[in-house]
Design an enzyme around this catalytic site. Structure first.
Site, PDB file in Angstrom:
ATOM      1  N   SER A 202      46.260  40.749  42.624  1.00  0.00           N
ATOM      2  CA  SER A 202      44.919  41.245  42.945  1.00  0.00           C
ATOM      3  C   SER A 202      43.881  40.755  41.942  1.00  0.00           C
ATOM      4  O   SER A 202      42.679  40.885  42.179  1.00  0.00           O
ATOM      5  CB  SER A 202      44.913  42.774  42.987  1.00  0.00           C
ATOM      6  OG  SER A 202      45.228  43.327  41.722  1.00  0.00           O
ATOM      7  N   HIS A 203      44.319  40.195  40.805  1.00  0.00           N
ATOM      8  CA  HIS A 203      43.397  39.660  39.817  1.00  0.00           C
ATOM      9  C   HIS A 203      43.612  38.160  39.596  1.00  0.00           C
ATOM     10  O   HIS A 203      43.087  37.597  38.639  1.00  0.00           O
ATOM     11  CB  HIS A 203      43.546  40.409  38.493  1.00  0.00           C
ATOM     12  CG  HIS A 203      43.002  41.797  38.546  1.00  0.00           C
ATOM     13  ND1 HIS A 203      43.703  42.842  39.102  1.00  0.00           N
ATOM     14  CD2 HIS A 203      41.815  42.309  38.162  1.00  0.00           C
ATOM     15  CE1 HIS A 203      42.977  43.945  39.029  1.00  0.00           C
ATOM     16  NE2 HIS A 203      41.821  43.650  38.468  1.00  0.00           N
TER      17      HIS A 203
ATOM     18  N   ASP B  56      43.974  45.893  44.733  1.00  0.00           N
ATOM     19  CA  ASP B  56      45.153  46.067  45.588  1.00  0.00           C
ATOM     20  C   ASP B  56      44.755  46.507  46.995  1.00  0.00           C
ATOM     21  O   ASP B  56      45.410  46.140  47.980  1.00  0.00           O
ATOM     22  CB  ASP B  56      46.106  47.091  44.977  1.00  0.00           C
ATOM     23  CG  ASP B  56      46.780  46.566  43.718  1.00  0.00           C
ATOM     24  OD1 ASP B  56      46.983  45.339  43.638  1.00  0.00           O
ATOM     25  OD2 ASP B  56      47.086  47.371  42.829  1.00  0.00           O
TER      26      ASP B  56
END
Length: 228
Positions: free
Chosen positions: A55-56, A196
C-alpha cells in the site's frame, strides 16, 4: 465494462527491488522531479515493496505523479533546517515529498540526540510521509530509539459516530537489539490503514466487518464505499 476488460488482461510481472527503484525514479524524473527528490521517493517505494507493504509501494506512484503534474508538489524541493535548540530541529520541506526531507533530517537528529541524549525533528511544508518504519529503522541503525508520528485530514469516525473526526494517526517506533535486527513497529490507529483500503478498492476485495462506514455513516465492507 472497459475496466473489467482491462483487469481480465492484467498480467503479473516480477521485479527486483533495484528494478522497482529504477522504474519509480525514472517515472518521477520525467514528471517533474529532480534527481534528489526522485531518488528519495523511489527508495521509499522500493523499500516498501521489498518489505511487503504494497500500500506504500508502487501503488503510490500514480498519486505522486498526479501531485507533481498539478503543481501541488515541488519536484525540485530543497529542505531547509532551523536549529530551534540543541535538541530541537525544524525542517521546512519546501513543498516537496517527505522522503527527501526525512533523509536530509535523519543525520541532523542523530547528531542532536547523541549530543543531548534526546532530540526531536519537526518536518513541515511537505507531502506524503509514506510508511513510517524506514525512518525509525534508520535511527535504530545508529543505536538510538526512534519514535515517529504524523497527522492527516479527518478519515476516522470515533466509536459510535457516523462522521470522520480523527486522522488515521499512524505511529512507528524502533529500538536496537545487540547482535540482532532492531525491533520495528509501525501501525495506523484506524481499523485498517487508508492505503490498504485503497488496495482493496482497486482489486475489488471486501473489507473485514467493522473496518469502515459509507457516506451515510453506516457500516460497510465495500472498500469503494468507504473511500467515498
Amino acid at each position: 465494462g472497459e475496466l473489467n476488460d482491462w483487469r481480465s488482461e492484467m498480467t503479473t510481472v516480477a521485479l527486483t527491488e533495484l528494478e522497482i527503484h529504477g522504474l519509480a525514479r525514472s517515472c518521477l524524473l520525467v514528471n517533474g522531479c529532480d534527481e534528489a527528490n526522485a531518488a528519495a521517493a523511489a527508495r521509499t517505494i522500493s523499500s516498501a515493496e521489498r518489505s511487503g507493504a504494497i500500500s506504500h509501494g508502487l501503488f503510490r506512484l500514480t498519486g505522486y505523479v498526479a501531485s507533481l503534474r498539478s503543481g501541488k508538489v515541488n519536484g525540485h524541493a530543497v529542505p531547509r533546517e532551523e536549529q530551534l535548540t540543541s535538541a530541537a530541529i525544524r525542517l521546512d520541506g519546501d513543498r516537496g515529498f517527505a522522503p527527501l526531507a526525512i533523509e536530509y533530517g535523519t543525520p541532523l537528529i542523530v547528531d542532536a540526540a547523541r549530543d543531548s541524549g534526546v532530540a526531536v525533528l519537526l518536518i513541515r511544508n511537505s507531502f506524503h510521509f509514506a510508511a513510517l518504519w524506514p525512518e525509525v529503522e534508520a535511527l535504530a541503525a545508529h543505536d538510538l530509539v526512534g519514535l515517529a508520528c504524523t497527522v492527516h485530514t479527518p478519515m476516522v469516525a470515533p466509536f459510535g459516530a457516523k462522521k470522520a473526526f480523527f486522522s488515521t494517526n499512524p505511529i512507528a517506533f524502533a529500538y536496537p537489539r545487540p547482535g540482532r535486527d532492531p525491533y520495528v513497529f509501525d501501525m495506523a490507529t484506524a481499523a485498517k490503514a487508508a492505503g490498504d483500503i485503497g488496495i482493496a478498492a482497486r482489486d475489488d476485495h471486501e473489507l473485514p466487518t467493522g473496518t469502515g462506514l459509507n457516506a451515510d455513516g453506516n457500516p460497510t465492507t465495500d472498500a469503494k464505499e468507504v473511500l467515498d
